[in-house]
Design a protein around this motif. Structure first.
Motif, PDB file in Angstrom:
ATOM      1  N   LYS A 163      47.873  38.731  39.461  1.00  0.00           N
ATOM      2  CA  LYS A 163      48.505  37.586  38.789  1.00  0.00           C
ATOM      3  C   LYS A 163      48.989  36.604  39.841  1.00  0.00           C
ATOM      4  N   ASP A 164      49.613  37.169  40.875  1.00  0.00           N
ATOM      5  CA  ASP A 164      50.148  36.359  41.952  1.00  0.00           C
ATOM      6  C   ASP A 164      49.002  35.612  42.664  1.00  0.00           C
ATOM      7  N   ARG A 165      47.915  36.353  42.871  1.00  0.00           N
ATOM      8  CA  ARG A 165      46.753  35.776  43.541  1.00  0.00           C
ATOM      9  C   ARG A 165      46.217  34.575  42.748  1.00  0.00           C
ATOM     10  N   TYR A 166      46.108  34.743  41.411  1.00  0.00           N
ATOM     11  CA  TYR A 166      45.547  33.654  40.603  1.00  0.00           C
ATOM     12  C   TYR A 166      46.501  32.460  40.519  1.00  0.00           C
ATOM     13  N   SER A 167      47.828  32.725  40.512  1.00  0.00           N
ATOM     14  CA  SER A 167      48.732  31.569  40.445  1.00  0.00           C
ATOM     15  C   SER A 167      48.759  30.832  41.782  1.00  0.00           C
ATOM     16  N   GLN A 168      48.660  31.552  42.892  1.00  0.00           N
ATOM     17  CA  GLN A 168      48.561  30.868  44.185  1.00  0.00           C
ATOM     18  C   GLN A 168      47.282  30.039  44.256  1.00  0.00           C
ATOM     19  N   TRP A 169      46.241  30.603  43.645  1.00  0.00           N
ATOM     20  CA  TRP A 169      44.946  29.896  43.680  1.00  0.00           C
ATOM     21  C   TRP A 169      45.004  28.591  42.890  1.00  0.00           C
TER      22      TRP A 169
END
Ligand code: URA
Ligand code: SF4
Length: 224
Positions: free
Chosen positions: A33-39
């Protein structure tokens, strides 16, 4: 030890294993989730970017494409004519040949992530300028940090130089180091740019041989 005691020890071990498995899964979901929001944030930043002059002439920035959960990142030079029109990487002639090369390496586009050193097209596909690379490369750095790939495949001189130098490795012209495997905190595999082979059958063969080397490294390295 009685057999019923052994049985309960076993069930305990199985329950424990299942719980830690579930825990791992939940942690990975959180990380993703964190990865996609940073993306999303980086995509927004690139779309709004005016850090070098290329934003003036570009039609669309090209963030990249593929799976950000992949363990294999490909880095090209900069968008060309068709990439600029479509906002997608490697969709022109070089891209078609890259698809053939990926097949040779046992990969599909969805198994990898692919981006470029520059996110906007230089006019008439001229070479990237040092100042453009300096302005744009923090986006690539951030993309590498978020994806956290095991393997980075560089395509052509500009991507090769940038990535090798980033990891403190000495770069040489791609004609000398094509098909080589470098080890640092990541594995870096240096390739000719597929565009060099579009009208050159000899180069096609060289790139084909180099991608066969890649095949040995990509087995089991596709995702987290
Ligand atoms: N060449 C590149 O380096 N990147 C693209 O996306 C297309 C052509
Ligand atoms: Fe920004 Fe990179 Fe585009 Fe320059 S090439 S405007 S730094 S996104």
């Amino acid at each position: 030890m009685s057999s019923s005691k052994a049985l309960s020890d076993d069930s305990f071990a199985i329950a424990h294993f299942k719980l830690s498995d579930m825990w791992c899964h939940l942690m990975m979901e959180e990380e993703n989730k964190d990865r996609y929001s940073q993306w999303e944030k980086i995509e927004e930043d690139i779309k709004r970017c005016k850090k070098c002059n290329l934003w003036r002439s570009r039609k669309n920035p090209v963030v990249g494409e593929g799976s950000i959960e992949s363990k294999i990142l490909f880095v090209g030079e900069a968008p060309g004519y068709w990439e600029d029109i479509n906002g997608r990487p490697f969709v022109g002639r070089a891209g078609k040949f890259l698809d053939e090369l990926l097949e040779i390496a046992g990969l599909k586009r969805e198994d990898i992530y692919i981006t470029n050193v520059l996110k906007c097209r230089p006019p008439n596909n001229r070479d990237p300028l040092d100042e453009e690379i300096k302005a744009c490369s923090p986006y690539l750095d951030k993309q590498i940090e978020i994806i956290n790939p095991d393997i980075i495949v560089t395509l052509g001189n500009f991507a090769t130089r940038y990535v090798l130098n980033k990891y403190g490795l000495k770069s040489e012209p791609i004609s000398r180091i094509h098909g080589r495997v470098f080890k640092s905190e990541r594995t870096i595999i240096t390739m000719y740019h597929p565009a060099t082979a579009v009208y050159n059958p000899k180069m096609k063969q060289v790139l084909t041989n180099d991608f066969l080397i890649l095949r040995a490294y990509t087995k089991g390295a596709k995702k987290d």
